[in-house]
Design an enzyme around this catalytic site. Structure first.
Site, short mmCIF file in Angstrom:
data_model
loop_
_atom_site.label_atom_id
_atom_site.label_comp_id
_atom_site.label_asym_id
_atom_site.label_seq_id
_atom_site.Cartn_x
_atom_site.Cartn_y
_atom_site.Cartn_z
N ASP A 19 0.87 -1.18 0.00
CA ASP A 19 0.00 0.00 0.00
C ASP A 19 0.90 1.22 0.00
OD1 ASP A 19 -2.22 1.92 0.58
OD2 ASP A 19 -3.35 0.07 0.88
N HIS B 172 -12.75 -1.26 -8.13
CA HIS B 172 -13.99 -0.47 -8.28
C HIS B 172 -13.73 1.02 -8.02
CE1 HIS B 172 -15.72 -0.46 -3.89
NE2 HIS B 172 -14.43 -0.21 -3.90
C1 LIG Z 1 -10.92 0.67 -0.69
S1 LIG Z 1 -9.37 0.45 0.07
C2 LIG Z 1 -9.27 -1.32 0.16
C3 LIG Z 1 -8.39 -1.77 1.27
C4 LIG Z 1 -8.34 -3.27 1.48
N1 LIG Z 1 -7.91 -3.98 0.28
C5 LIG Z 1 -9.67 -3.80 1.97
O1 LIG Z 1 -10.26 -4.64 1.29
O2 LIG Z 1 -10.11 -3.41 3.04
C6 LIG Z 1 -8.23 0.87 -1.24
C7 LIG Z 1 -6.77 0.80 -0.84
O3 LIG Z 1 -5.96 1.08 -1.99
C8 LIG Z 1 -4.85 1.84 -1.56
N2 LIG Z 1 -4.29 2.58 -2.70
C9 LIG Z 1 -4.84 3.63 -3.38
N3 LIG Z 1 -4.01 4.04 -4.34
C10 LIG Z 1 -2.91 3.25 -4.29
C11 LIG Z 1 -1.71 3.18 -5.05
N4 LIG Z 1 -1.49 4.03 -6.06
N5 LIG Z 1 -0.80 2.22 -4.74
C12 LIG Z 1 -1.03 1.36 -3.72
N6 LIG Z 1 -2.16 1.37 -2.96
C13 LIG Z 1 -3.09 2.31 -3.25
C14 LIG Z 1 -5.44 2.75 -0.50
O4 LIG Z 1 -4.43 3.30 0.33
C15 LIG Z 1 -6.38 1.81 0.22
O5 LIG Z 1 -5.74 1.16 1.30
#
Ligand SMILES: C[S@@+](CC[C@H](N)C(=O)[O-])C[C@H]1O[C@@H](n2cnc3c(N)ncnc32)[C@H](O)[C@@H]1O
Length: 337
Positions: free
Chosen positions: A186, A237
């Protein structure tokens, strides 16, 4: 090519090639191929021995030809269609690691009744799925009513959890399945909090979960390459197709031929299929994705299109596990076609 050999001639050529391979293995001190749980996963001869692989491929072709000839043209087609059709139905069992599950013996076997209890399926359905996949050597039934792994579901598998936030999902799975190791990817600012959460878990779990700061729009780092499985839960999504394709391309680039990608996300049903109260929740998610992120919840057709386009047609959805009643999350399994 049509074989002009009789069944016996074909069988003799198979015997000769099998003997050549056997003597190569024993003269090079290499193990016999096997589906035993501690057996080798790949044919144990390196690609530098090109002549041996020529014989191996000839043997693969000849054994298939002998089988098909004995089955006969009509049943070959009929069985192929029936087997392919039933295969996706057995996919749920691929998510059944046995080691570490309550009731699993030290030898790695578990009763069908216990497996049913811990998966929430009926014993009848567990038995149906397990016995279907056992035909393809994924499980064995060492004694009637008990199931164990073969070498096809490896222990110590590495899982990369992309956009895994603080690692809560990986930690939860690691707690249940002692043989899996996790890399949680992340964004950098989450690192400190994630490491705090991971180290608050008992050592037997924490030592198998590692946080790796990484932007999934960049090429995957060495630690996340060639893993056994990749998970993306509620990631795609958030992104419109343009960006989702970039994320997927970076993963497909580092997946092995036999790696799998597990996407846990909503799959929009056609209108009117779900009870209105459930459909309303999904459609609200969809519209808020549009309003907040210019993205969307996807239908199965949209997921298929996205995977196909991002992976140049090489990767396909091979398994779908529908959400339990009242949940919106579907599990899509993506593998090389
Ligand atoms: C909706 S959350 C889902 C978190 C986890 N997978 C869950 O199911 O609870 C989306 C995640 O994607 C991460 N994220 C967003 N952009 C990112 C990037 N460019 N690289 C890595 N992670 C990213 C966010 O920090 C967040 O933790």
């Amino acid at each position: 090519m049509q074989s002009s050999l009789s069944l016996t001639e074909l069988a003799k050529s198979i015997l000769e090639d099998a003997q050549t391979l056997d003597s190569f293995l024993s003269s090079h001190n290499l193990p016999q191929p096997s589906f035993a749980a501690d057996g080798v996963k790949d044919f144990p001869v390196g690609t530098e021995h090109a002549d041996i692989h020529v014989i191996r491929h000839r043997l693969i072709d000849a054994t298939k030809e002998l089988r098909d000839l004995v089955v006969g043209p009509k049943d070959t087609i009929k069985w192929m269609i029936m087997n392919v059709r039933s295969h996706p139905g057995s996919q749920p069992t691929c998510y059944f690691p046995l080691q570490g599950r309550p009731g699993c013996s030290e030898g790695g076997s578990i009763s069908l009744a216990e497996l049913a209890r811990t998966t929430g399926l009926t014993e009848l359905d567990v038995a149906r799925f397990v016995r279907r996949t056992a035909i393809n050597h994924i499980f064995v039934e060492p004694t009637p009513g008990h199931v164990a792994h073969t070498a096809t579901l490896p222990a110590g598998a590495k899982v990369v959890d992309l956009g895994g936030a603080l690692g809560h999902i990986s930690l939860g799975i690691a707690e249940k399945f002692e043989d899996l190791e996790f890399v949680v990817e992340d964004q950098d600012p989450l690192m400190e909090q994630a490491c705090r959460l991971i180290s608050s878990y008992p050592d037997r779990i924490a030592k198998r979960v590692k946080f790796l700061p990484h932007d999934f729009f960049q090429p995957q780092p060495a630690e996340a390459r060639a893993a056994d499985a990749y998970i993306m839960r509620y990631i795609l999504h958030d992104w419109s197709d343009t960006y989702a394709k970039e994320i997927l391309k970076n993963i497909f680039e580092v997946m092995r031929e036999d790696s799998r990608l597990i996407i846990a996300d909503a799959v929009m049903p056609p209108a009117g299929v779900l009870p209105k109260c459930q459909e309303e929740v999904l459609r609200s998610f969809d519209v808020s994705m549009l309003a907040q992120l210019n993205s969307q919840e996807r239908t199965l057709e949209m997921w298929k299109g996205l995977i196909e386009k991002s992976g140049g047609g090489r990767w396909k959805i091979t398994g779908i596990v529908s959400p339990p009643k009242g949940e919106s999350i579907t599990i899509l399994e993506v593998k090389s076609s």
